[in-house]
Design an enzyme around this catalytic site. Structure first.
Site, PDB file in Angstrom:
ATOM      1  N   ARG A   1       2.485  -7.377  -0.720  1.00  0.00           N
ATOM      2  CA  ARG A   1       1.631  -7.928   0.325  1.00  0.00           C
ATOM      3  C   ARG A   1       0.449  -8.597  -0.356  1.00  0.00           C
ATOM      4  NH1 ARG A   1       3.801  -3.373   2.402  1.00  0.00           N
ATOM      5  NH2 ARG A   1       4.810  -3.642   4.408  1.00  0.00           N
TER       6      ARG A   1
ATOM      7  N   ASN B   1       0.154 -11.365   5.611  1.00  0.00           N
ATOM      8  CA  ASN B   1      -0.116 -11.036   7.004  1.00  0.00           C
ATOM      9  C   ASN B   1      -1.300 -11.892   7.439  1.00  0.00           C
ATOM     10  OD1 ASN B   1       1.800  -8.797   7.579  1.00  0.00           O
ATOM     11  ND2 ASN B   1       0.772  -7.943   5.790  1.00  0.00           N
TER      12      ASN B   1
ATOM     13  N   ARG C   1      -1.115   6.182  -5.381  1.00  0.00           N
ATOM     14  CA  ARG C   1      -0.517   6.010  -6.697  1.00  0.00           C
ATOM     15  C   ARG C   1       0.996   6.156  -6.569  1.00  0.00           C
ATOM     16  NH1 ARG C   1      -2.470   5.454 -11.160  1.00  0.00           N
ATOM     17  NH2 ARG C   1      -3.854   6.667 -12.357  1.00  0.00           N
TER      18      ARG C   1
ATOM     19  N   GLU D   1       2.993  -6.827 -16.316  1.00  0.00           N
ATOM     20  CA  GLU D   1       3.171  -6.558 -17.739  1.00  0.00           C
ATOM     21  C   GLU D   1       3.739  -7.807 -18.397  1.00  0.00           C
ATOM     22  OE1 GLU D   1       5.343  -3.386 -20.782  1.00  0.00           O
ATOM     23  OE2 GLU D   1       5.819  -3.322 -18.645  1.00  0.00           O
TER      24      GLU D   1
END
Length: 163
Positions: A19, A85, A106, A156
């Site tokens: 999102r 959105n 997390r 990464e």
């Protein structure tokens, strides 16, 4: 359970969805900084999904139109879906989405891309003003970097190794 059989050898990891707060910020990051191509835009009732992928994944269809590439979406891997959105980009009270790397929430960690030359890619990211989470010379993992996308998701960066 259904008696229908399916061959898991034909399964593919197709896409991951993030999102995003503002496509005017996130799309240029993924297209211009990382080199992905937005090949499909799919508006819904109060949201828009943008589908991006590296052009190399379209193989011999590199010169195909966006419409032709959109039809290929489910037959390839490595697609990133960005879901906007509507209204989040102009909502001053919107605090952003959880990246998955902080509490609470997390869980999700990052996506990863490989680059031809890690040092050169990091220099390019510096030149473009990209914010780093971790540079290759920091920490124990000297062969990777982590950068932030505009919404705080980690990307990464891994240098390709020569065989």
């Amino acid at each position: 359970m259904s008696s229908t059989t399916t061959n898991t050898a034909t399964y593919k990891f197709n896409h991951t969805m993030f999102r995003i707060k503002d496509p005017k910020v996130s799309l240029p990051f993924y297209e211009n900084v990382l080199g992905m191509e937005m090949f499909k835009e799919s508006p819904g009732g109060d949201f828009t999904n943008y589908f991006l992928a590296f052009p190399a994944g379209f193989e011999d269809k590199a010169n195909a139109s966006k419409e032709e590439k959109a039809k290929m979406q489910l037959n390839r891997e490595g697609v990133l879906e960005l879901c906007h959105n509507w209204g989040t980009e102009s909502d001053a009270s919107f605090k952003g989405y959880a990246s998955g790397n902080d509490e609470p929430g997390r869980g999700f960690g990052h996506i990863a891309i490989t680059v031809d030359d890690l040092e050169a890619a990091c220099k390019r990211f510096d030149d473009l003003g990209v914010k780093f989470k971790k540079r290759p010379e920091e920490g124990k993992m000297r062969h990777t970097a982590f950068i932030y996308d505009p919404d705080g998701y980690w990307v990464e960066i891994i240098g390709q190794t020569k065989l």
